[in-house]
Every structure is written in structure tokens, then in C-alpha cells.
Motif scaffolding. Structure first.
Motif, PDB file in Angstrom:
ATOM      1  N   UNK A 137      61.427  22.358  29.249  1.00 47.77           N
ATOM      2  CA  UNK A 137      60.002  22.569  29.179  1.00 47.77           C
ATOM      3  C   UNK A 137      59.296  21.269  29.480  1.00 47.77           C
ATOM      4  N   UNK A 138      58.287  21.339  30.336  1.00 41.48           N
ATOM      5  CA  UNK A 138      57.606  20.144  30.798  1.00 41.48           C
ATOM      6  C   UNK A 138      58.638  19.170  31.312  1.00 41.48           C
ATOM      7  N   UNK A 139      58.990  18.167  30.560  1.00 46.27           N
ATOM      8  CA  UNK A 139      60.061  17.329  31.050  1.00 46.27           C
ATOM      9  C   UNK A 139      60.813  16.698  29.890  1.00 46.27           C
ATOM     10  N   UNK A 140      62.063  16.383  30.170  1.00 41.23           N
ATOM     11  CA  UNK A 140      62.902  15.785  29.152  1.00 41.23           C
ATOM     12  C   UNK A 140      63.276  14.382  29.611  1.00 41.23           C
ATOM     13  N   UNK A 141      63.437  13.477  28.672  1.00 42.17           N
ATOM     14  CA  UNK A 141      63.755  12.100  29.039  1.00 42.17           C
ATOM     15  C   UNK A 141      65.003  11.596  28.346  1.00 42.17           C
ATOM     16  N   UNK A 142      65.724  10.734  29.031  1.00 40.02           N
ATOM     17  CA  UNK A 142      66.883  10.091  28.435  1.00 40.02           C
ATOM     18  C   UNK A 142      67.093   8.756  29.124  1.00 40.02           C
ATOM     19  N   UNK A 143      67.977   7.931  28.575  1.00 39.73           N
ATOM     20  CA  UNK A 143      68.216   6.637  29.216  1.00 39.73           C
ATOM     21  C   UNK A 143      69.703   6.429  29.440  1.00 39.73           C
ATOM     22  N   UNK A 144      70.039   5.600  30.401  1.00 36.80           N
ATOM     23  CA  UNK A 144      71.434   5.204  30.587  1.00 36.80           C
ATOM     24  C   UNK A 144      71.488   3.882  31.325  1.00 36.80           C
ATOM     25  N   UNK A 145      72.688   3.272  31.328  1.00 35.20           N
ATOM     26  CA  UNK A 145      72.871   1.997  32.009  1.00 35.20           C
ATOM     27  C   UNK A 145      73.854   2.154  33.140  1.00 35.20           C
ATOM     28  N   UNK A 146      73.630   1.423  34.215  1.00 36.57           N
ATOM     29  CA  UNK A 146      74.591   1.408  35.298  1.00 36.57           C
ATOM     30  C   UNK A 146      74.548   0.019  35.897  1.00 36.57           C
ATOM     31  N   UNK A 147      75.679  -0.673  35.904  1.00 34.43           N
ATOM     32  CA  UNK A 147      75.774  -2.028  36.460  1.00 34.43           C
ATOM     33  C   UNK A 147      74.627  -2.931  36.003  1.00 34.43           C
ATOM     34  N   UNK A 148      74.496  -3.128  34.713  1.00 37.81           N
ATOM     35  CA  UNK A 148      73.473  -4.029  34.164  1.00 37.81           C
ATOM     36  C   UNK A 148      72.042  -3.586  34.424  1.00 37.81           C
ATOM     37  N   UNK A 149      71.863  -2.390  34.911  1.00 39.93           N
ATOM     38  CA  UNK A 149      70.501  -1.931  35.113  1.00 39.93           C
ATOM     39  C   UNK A 149      70.230  -0.773  34.171  1.00 39.93           C
ATOM     40  N   UNK A 150      69.042  -0.822  33.575  1.00 36.12           N
ATOM     41  CA  UNK A 150      68.659   0.215  32.639  1.00 36.12           C
ATOM     42  C   UNK A 150      67.875   1.283  33.396  1.00 36.12           C
ATOM     43  N   UNK A 151      68.222   2.534  33.175  1.00 37.79           N
ATOM     44  CA  UNK A 151      67.492   3.619  33.827  1.00 37.79           C
ATOM     45  C   UNK A 151      66.872   4.538  32.785  1.00 37.79           C
ATOM     46  N   UNK A 152      65.636   4.970  33.062  1.00 34.17           N
ATOM     47  CA  UNK A 152      65.060   6.065  32.281  1.00 34.17           C
ATOM     48  C   UNK A 152      65.105   7.292  33.169  1.00 34.17           C
ATOM     49  N   UNK A 153      65.741   8.347  32.667  1.00 39.08           N
ATOM     50  CA  UNK A 153      65.920   9.537  33.487  1.00 39.08           C
ATOM     51  C   UNK A 153      64.985  10.631  32.996  1.00 39.08           C
ATOM     52  N   UNK A 154      64.229  11.218  33.916  1.00 38.81           N
ATOM     53  CA  UNK A 154      63.279  12.263  33.549  1.00 38.81           C
ATOM     54  C   UNK A 154      63.701  13.557  34.225  1.00 38.81           C
ATOM     55  N   UNK A 155      63.974  14.572  33.428  1.00 37.40           N
ATOM     56  CA  UNK A 155      64.399  15.863  33.964  1.00 37.40           C
ATOM     57  C   UNK A 155      63.168  16.751  34.122  1.00 37.40           C
ATOM     58  N   UNK A 156      62.771  16.987  35.366  1.00 37.76           N
ATOM     59  CA  UNK A 156      61.594  17.831  35.606  1.00 37.76           C
ATOM     60  C   UNK A 156      62.006  19.298  35.537  1.00 37.76           C
ATOM     61  N   UNK A 157      61.044  20.191  35.256  1.00 38.05           N
ATOM     62  CA  UNK A 157      61.425  21.613  35.214  1.00 38.05           C
ATOM     63  C   UNK A 157      61.924  22.086  36.574  1.00 38.05           C
ATOM     64  N   UNK A 158      62.908  22.992  36.552  1.00 37.33           N
ATOM     65  CA  UNK A 158      63.428  23.525  37.807  1.00 37.33           C
ATOM     66  C   UNK A 158      62.395  24.426  38.476  1.00 37.33           C
ATOM     67  N   UNK A 159      62.093  24.146  39.740  1.00 32.78           N
ATOM     68  CA  UNK A 159      61.079  24.938  40.443  1.00 32.78           C
ATOM     69  C   UNK A 159      61.546  25.252  41.859  1.00 32.78           C
ATOM     70  N   UNK A 160      60.982  26.298  42.438  1.00 28.88           N
ATOM     71  CA  UNK A 160      61.301  26.663  43.811  1.00 28.88           C
ATOM     72  C   UNK A 160      60.455  25.873  44.799  1.00 28.88           C
ATOM     73  N   UNK A 161      59.333  25.372  44.311  1.00 35.75           N
ATOM     74  CA  UNK A 161      58.417  24.701  45.215  1.00 35.75           C
ATOM     75  C   UNK A 161      57.527  23.784  44.391  1.00 35.75           C
TER      76      UNK A 161
END
Lengths: 468, 81, 243
Positions: free
Chosen positions: C38-62
Motif C-alpha cells: 500500500x502506497x509504498x514500503x521502505x527498507x535499507x540495505x548495504x552493498x559494497x560500503x554503500x548504503x541504499x534506501x529501497x522503496x517498493x512502489x505499488x505494482x501498477x500496469x501503467x
């Protein structure tokens, strides 16, 4: 500079919009935009994607020929639903009584401990007989069925079956003025009405979504399963035993579910002819490919999550409710406990609808969460003087019988539980989703009125014909 | 042999159709376009729901079900024999 | 440490949320019906010393604002400007999925295309020439299987390259028919004059021609105050309505 832009931009934008409108906008432009994009994607796919065997691809959705077939579609659906109920009921029995036994033993130690340190009676009452008993009750009754029900549902979902249910059922929902996806929000409701209210977001049209919200309560959620299952097995099944008893219990529960579904259709239909009139909104439904679910991962994740949430809820809701009920049952005013006074107050009304004052009390105090209705009821009965020590599910029947229960009491309590207002969390979610006090209130009052009307009718009929 | 355009709701199961015209309007038209119900595109009539409606269509390698209200407003020509 | 914001866009049923869980190491049950994003979900993770914030947008056709979900996804990409948008495609139905990818590519060039369910496609005898796809689209393209965790490292390394500017993707623009192209050309200069490069002019022109009312309303709010257009807050992933 940003500021200046900010002030003039909207009016500039309006001018631009007018300019664009003069050029002609609307359906035809939109059509060309999308069809040009599709020309491009088709072009890309022609060059990039190769299909080894179209037949193999076609086979991936051949299963629909069975699952949505004219002959097998509905029987398979009912069989799957029945199977889930049966697995849940049969599978939950043993772990439930094991948990109850375990908590009983722990309670014994706790009591011994309280005695050893000469703790006052009221402290033992609040903490052990109230808090601990209420919580352990909810856990032993709720945890096993939920840890079985949700994983099976999750498996069906991951496999891709659920949208097929919406496909099969759509015609019926359309007749009632609703959306096929209402079948899915209802399915979610079997797990948790509060979550199902959020899941109505999958229904895009506001009218059909409101129907789904207002009627979701009529599918029994996990908080009401134990009530239904327990009462069905205690009272409705008289003299059968073993495997047959499980099947009869499952059938009675299925029957309750059917009543709930019929009520859903009827209420949807009436609402769509009255308060929520309108043309059925347009409808598209994707049937995603069937995919082999990751069986163990799904089962483990889902039962872990569910167990956790049942435990959390037991602590947050059941523990305080246990304490409150114990206090109400043990503060005496003029010879009787407050709980007894309150029950006495509701007794005439309870009798009218085939219940009693304590049951009404339990439903009122159980507003925050349906799973505490039975525990509150039992505590109420126990505190009212019945000298029964609760140390297993088998004792429950004895307690009820001592309180003058008949099959009518059991039937009407099941019906009332099935139909009455949604729990507090659900009502809160309905308010959040609809942002309307009126609809939230209606979502509680409509079911309540129906629950009272139905139980009143059965009680009066049964008494008139002298069945009880 | 060529076929006259007919509404998708009347095309029998198993038939492949080339879409010619979409008469649906508004948001639903947009949705249909996004799903691939675009004039010129090829679709297959897969399966009717057990109660006769909705009908599932294969479009762009996905399966989409439409109610007769919409599928009767989408026109196509039958392909092949 | 540098933090990048990554958005996940894609059709429903493409395994977007599975990818989200894989990347952020969350273990929630995913599925559209039970736990719709719903709306969007957020999480974080690291990859090679870089911090990422990941935002999952709702699934849409367009992203043409046909529903609240589509508006939420579009607003995020166009106004919040994530460092990279990963467009997740279902390998078994690329035609329809590419429709969304192309819409995203018209909005931003900071895109990595991620073809998920590649194992499923192989099983069904669908072969996809990833390099050719990359050429055609003009942005890094990676094939993965989110549930079997294959291709994830390759995906992350492309995401990092795009985020850090090591790769500057140049998406191949869609050519529309002459009539539309002519109208676009008429509108683009005044759009550029008004917005500079704050929004992609060609995309705005297309939206104006489409008469996308909801976007225009949001755009006005955004132009007046960059923060006021936001409708609702993001949810933490796994936060459910019940219990």
C-alpha cells in the motif's frame, strides 16, 4: 529565484494546459500514445524474445480449464475451502489441548509460588486467574488454528489460485452489485477482518469497495473461529465420535460460513439498491500464471508471522481484558460481583435472543478483539460461583451446561458471533479507510441489527415450537 | 476467407482475434489499453467463468478477465479458420 | 557514507516484493492479495560500503494516473527523483511489462531494467537476448530470479554504477506518429522555459496532450511548494493492519 518561479508557475501551467487543449486531447491522443508504445514493445520483443514452443507456454494456463470449468469450478472451490477448514480443525485439536495442559501445569506452579510467598489473594487473582489465565486461554485456543490456517491460505495464494476464485464468483457478486474481488477480500476476512479492510484497496471502484468494507464482517475471522469450532464441537455434535465428529464439526462450521456468505450477498444487494446505488463499475481482473509455491518457506514464514502476531495480540489485548474481567468479577457490591450485576442487567435482553446476560457482557467486553469473548465468558461463569476448575477444553461443556445452556444457546451464540459488529481494530481501520464516521458507525450497526434480528427469530421460533 | 468484426463477448472460446475497435470510454478505456487491448493487437478467447461471465482473454502473454459489459464493446476479427 | 535511494517499479505479480525482501533481507510473506503494497514500503540495505534506501512502489500496469496506486508510483518517480529506479519486468510477459518500462524511461534516465522470473521463462522455453534488450532500451538490463537469488549481484553493481554516475543511461526515445510528434515539438519550448530541467519536458508535453488532470493538479501543488503535494507517509515494510 525558486520563489518567483513558484508564484508564477501555476498560472503559466494553466496557460500551457489551455494551449495543449486547443491542440486537441483526449481519447484519440491517448489511444495513439499507447498504441505507439505497444508498437515499440512488440518490435523489441520480436527481436529480443524467442519462444521455443508456444505449446509449452499455453500449457502453463491450461489448469484454468479445470479450476474455472463449468462443471468442476465450484465443486473444487468448495472442496478446497472444506479441506482447509478440516485441516485447521483436525490439526489444531491436539496442539490446542497440549498447550492448555501446559499452561495448566504452569498455573499450578504459579499458584504454589504465590502461596509460598504468602501473596495476598487479590494479587494472585489479578495476575494468575485474570492475566495469566486470560492470556494462556487465548494462546492455546488461537495459536494452533492460526498457525495452520494462514499457511494453507498463503500456499493457495502463492500457487495463484485465489484470483481464480474471484473469476468464478464474479457473476454472483455482480448480481449483488459487488466486485468479484470481494470474494478475495472475504477470503482475507477468514483470517482477519482488520487486514481484509485494508485489502479492499484491490477493489478500485469506490462503490464496490465500500460494499466490500461494510460486509466483510460477515465472514468469521480468526478471532471467531475458535468460538465457532468449539461451540460446534461441544453442542452441535451430540453422539458421534472420532473422525466422524471432526467431519460433522467441519460441516457445521461450513454451514455457518455459508450463512455468512448468504448474508454478505443479501446485504450487498440491499445496499446496492439503496444507500450505495449506482451502475456496477468497470472491471478487469488479471489471472496470473500458476506458479509452484516454495512450499516449506511459505509454511514456515507464514506460521511464524501468524504465531507471532497471535502472541503479540494475546499480550496486548487478552492480558488486560483478563485483568479487567477478573476485577469486575471479584469486586462485590451488595453480595454480588459487578460482573454479575451487569450480567443481570442484560439478562432479559439476552434471554430474548436466546443468549444470557453473561454472553452479552462477553460480547461487549470483547469489542477490542473477538478472541477474548469466550475467555471472558468463561471467567464470568467461573466467578459467578460455578465450582468448576478449568483445566482443559472438555470442561468447557460442563461449565456451559451448569449455566443452563441448550443447543439453542450454542446456536445463537455462534450466529451472534458470526454476524455481530466487527472488532475494534477493524472499526478503526474502516474509519481510516473510509474517513467517514457515518460509514464506520453503519459498519457496526448494520451487522448488529442483523445479528439481533436473526438470533431473536431463531429463539422465538424454537421456543414457540417447543424445541427447547 | 475474411471475417466480419464481432464483439469479444460473442467470440467463442479458443478463437484468436485481431482487435479492430474499442468502444469503451474513460478510465476503463485507459486501463484496457494499458493491459494490451489495443486495436491491431492479437488476443485469444481462453475461458468463460463457470457462470458464463466474465470471460478470460489471453493478451500479450497474460490472462485478463473482462465482464460482458466491457467485452461487448471491444471488437475484433477472427483470425485463421 | 553515501546513501542512495532506489525505487522499485513494476507490474503486479512480477515478484517486486520478493526482490524487495531479498535485497533488504526481510522475511515477510509477499503476495498481492494478502499483503498488497500500500502506497509504498521502505527498507535499507548495504552493498559494497554503500548504503541504499529501497522503496517498493505499488505494482501498477501503467503510470497514467488511472488509480491511486498509479498516481502514488508516478509521483514518487517524477517528484521525489530517486537516484535509481529499478523497473522489474516479468520475463514471461515482456510485451505488457515493457509498456511500463517505457513509461518510466520517458520520466527519467536513471533506470536499471531488471527482468525477473528468468528461471520461469527458461522453464517455459522463452529465450531473452538480454544484451540486445539493453541496446534497444538504452539502459542497463539485468536478468534475475529474485526467489532463487540469482543475478542479484549483477543487478546491484549496475544500480551502483547508475547511482554513482559511472554509467549515464540514455534511453532510446519512443517515436510517436507525426501528429503527436509535431504537437510535442510545439509544447516543449514553453515547458522548458517554465520548468527548466526540473521535469522532463517531453514527458510533460505528452501528459498535457493526454489531458492528465490528476497530474496537473499535483504538479501545481508541487510547483507552489515542493513538499505539500505529498499525500501520505510511507509505511515501514511488514507493518500490517492487523494485530
Amino acid at each position: 529565484m525558486g520563489k518567483q518561479l513558484a508564484i508564477s508557475a501555476p498560472s503559466q501551467l494553466d496557460a500551457l494546459v489551455k494551449k495543449a487543449q486547443r491542440m486537441g486531447t483526449g481519447d484519440s491522443i491517448r489511444d495513439s500514445i499507447v498504441s505507439d508504445i505497444y508498437k515499440t514493445t512488440h518490435g523489441i520483443c520480436r527481436e529480443v524474445v524467442q519462444y521455443e514452443d508456444q505449446q509449452k507456454l499455453a500449457n502453463s494456463y491450461q489448469l484454468d480449464r479445470i479450476f474455472t470449468s463449468k462443471i468442476w469450478g465450484f465443486p473444487i472451490m468448495l472442496a478446497i475451502l472444506g479441506l482447509i477448514f478440516w485441516i485447521t480443525i483436525a490439526g489444531a485439536n491436539v496442539p490446542s489441548s497440549m498447550l492448555a495442559d501446559m499452561f495448566g501445569v504452569i498455573e499450578g506452579y504459579l499458584t504454589a509460588g504465590f502461596l509460598a510467598v504468602n501473596a495476598p489473594d487479590w494479587l494472585h487473582g489479578i495476575l494468575v486467574l485474570g492475566l495469566f489465565r486470560g492470556t494462556s486461554w487465548v494462546i492455546s485456543v488461537m495459536l494452533p488454528p492460526m498457525a495452520i490456517f494462514f499457511p494453507t491460505f498463503a500456499l493457495l495464494e502463492n500457487f495463484g489460485y485465489l484470483p481464480r476464485v474471484a473469476f468464478n464468483m464474479d457473476r454472483m457478486f455482480k448480481r449483488a452489485g459487488g466486485h468479484g474481488k470481494q470474494a478475495l477480500t472475504m477470503s482475507m476476512g477468514f483470517g482477519c477482518n482488520a487486514a481484509a479492510i485494508i485489502s479492499t484497496r484491490i477493489i478500485e471502484s469506490p462503490r464496490e469497495r465500500m460494499l466490500a468494507i461494510l460486509t466483510n464482517n460477515f465472514v468469521p475471522c480468526n478471532g471467531r473461529w475458535p468460538t465457532l469450532i468449539l461451540l460446534a464441537s461441544l453442542f452441535m455434535v451430540v453422539s458421534s465420535s472420532g473422525g466422524i465428529q471432526t467431519i460433522v464439526t467441519a460441516s457445521i462450521v461450513m454451514g455457518m460460513v455459508l450463512i455468512g456468505i448468504i448474508t454478505t450477498f443479501t446485504v450487498s444487494w440491499v445496499l446496492s439498491k439503496t444507500a450505495l446505488r449506482g451502475v456496477p463499475t468497470h472491471y478487469t481482473l488479471e489471472l496470473p500464471p500458476y506458479r509452484r509455491p516454495q512450499i516449506w518457506k511459505t509454511i514456515l514464514l507464514s506460521s511464524r508471522d501468524k504465531s507471532w502476531s497471535v502472541l503479540k495480540r494475546a499480550v496486548i489485548v487478552a492480558a488486560p481484558a483478563g485483568v479487567i474481567t477478573w476485577i469486575l468479577g471479584n469486586i462485590f457490591v451488595g453480595g454480588d460481583s459487578i460482573l454479575t450485576h451487569m450480567a443481570a442487567f442484560f439478562e432479559p435482553f439476552g434471554h430474548l435472543i436466546g443468549l444470557d446476560g453473561f454472553i452479552i457482557m462477553a460480547f461487549i467486553l470483547g469489542l477490542p478483539a473477538n478472541e477474548i469473548v469466550l475467555p471472558i465468558l468463561l471467567m464470568g461463569y467461573l466467578s459467578s460461583g460455578a465450582m468448576v476448575e478449568l483445566d482443559g477444553l472438555d470442561n468447557v461443556k460442563e461449565i456451559f451446561l451448569q449455566q443452563g445452556w441448550t443447543w439453542l444457546t450454542a446456536l445463537n451464540m455462534m450466529l451472534f458471533s458470526l454476524l455481530h459488529y466487527p472488532c475494534g481494530t477493524t472499526l478503526f481501520n474502516i474509519y481510516k479507510e473510509t474517513k467517514s464516521k457515518k460509514w464506520t458507525l453503519l459498519s457496526a450497526l448494520i451487522p448488529l441489527a442483523i445479528a439481533i434480528a436473526v438470533t431473536f427469530t431463531t429463539a422465538q421460533l424454537a421456543r414457540y415450537f417447543g424445541w427447547v | 476467407m475474411t471475417f466480419e468484426p464481432i464483439p469479444l463477448s460473442e467470440a467463442g472460446t479458443g478463437n484468436k482475434m485481431r482487435l479492430t475497435r474499442i468502444e469503451v470510454t474513460g478510465v476503463m478505456r485507459r486501463r484496457l489499453l494499458d493491459l494490451g487491448f489495443v486495436p491491431g493487437n492479437e488476443i485469444e478467447v481462453l475461458q468463460k467463468s463457470p457462470l458464463g461471465d466474465p470471460i478470460a482473454f489471453r493478451v500479450n502473454n497474460t490472462t485478463i478477465a473482462l465482464r460482458s459489459e466491457e467485452s461487448s464493446l471491444i471488437w475484433g476479427k477472427r483470425l485463421g479458420g | 557514507m553515501k546513501t542512495y535511494t532506489i525505487a522499485l517499479a513494476g507490474n503486479p505479480n512480477t515478484g517486486k516484493s520478493t526482490l524487495f525482501n531479498t535485497l533488504t533481507n526481510m522475511r515477510q510473506h509477499t503476495g498481492n492479495w494478502a499483503g498488497k503494497t500500500v502506497l509504498r514500503a521502505e527498507g535499507t540495505f548495504q552493498h559494497l560500503d554503500t548504503q541504499f534506501t529501497l522503496v517498493d512502489l505499488p505494482g501498477t500496469y501503467s503510470l497514467y494516473s488511472n488509480s491511486a496506486d498509479e498516481e502514488a508510483a508516478r509521483d514518487y518517480i517524477i517528484f521525489e527523483k530517486p537516484d535509481v529506479t529499478i523497473v522489474v519486468l516479468d520475463a514471461t510477459s515482456l510485451e505488457r511489462n515493457l509498456n511500463l518500462a517505457i513509461q518510466v524511461l520517458e520520466m527519467t534516465n536513471q533506470v536499471v531494467v531488471c527482468i525477473n522470473l528468468i528461471d520461469e521463462a527458461k522453464r517455459l522455453g522463452i529465450h531473452i537476448d538480454i544484451r540486445k534488450m539493453e541496446q534497444k532500451l538504452g539502459v542497463p538490463t539485468v536478468a534475475i530470479s529474485a526467489r532463487n537469488k540469482t543475478g542479484i549481484n549483477e543487478l546491484l553493481s549496475q544500480v551502483l554504477k547508475v547511482a554513482s554516475g559511472e554509467i549515464v543511461p540514455s534511453p532510446t526515445p519512443i517515436t510517436y506518429n507525426d501528429e503527436i510528434e509535431q504537437k510535442i515539438n510545439e509544447l516543449v519550448p514553453s515547458i522548458q522555459e517554465m520548468l527548466g530541467d526540473r521535469l522532463p519536458a517531453r514527458w510533460v508535453a505528452l501528459r498535457l496532450l493526454d489531458g492528465d488532470e490528476s497530474l496537473l493538479t499535483t504538479m501545481k501543488l508541487w510547483l507552489t511548494d515542493q513538499d505539500s503535494y505529498k499525500k501520505e507517509e510511507a509505511l515501514q515494510y511488514g507493518q500490517t493492519a492487523c494485530h
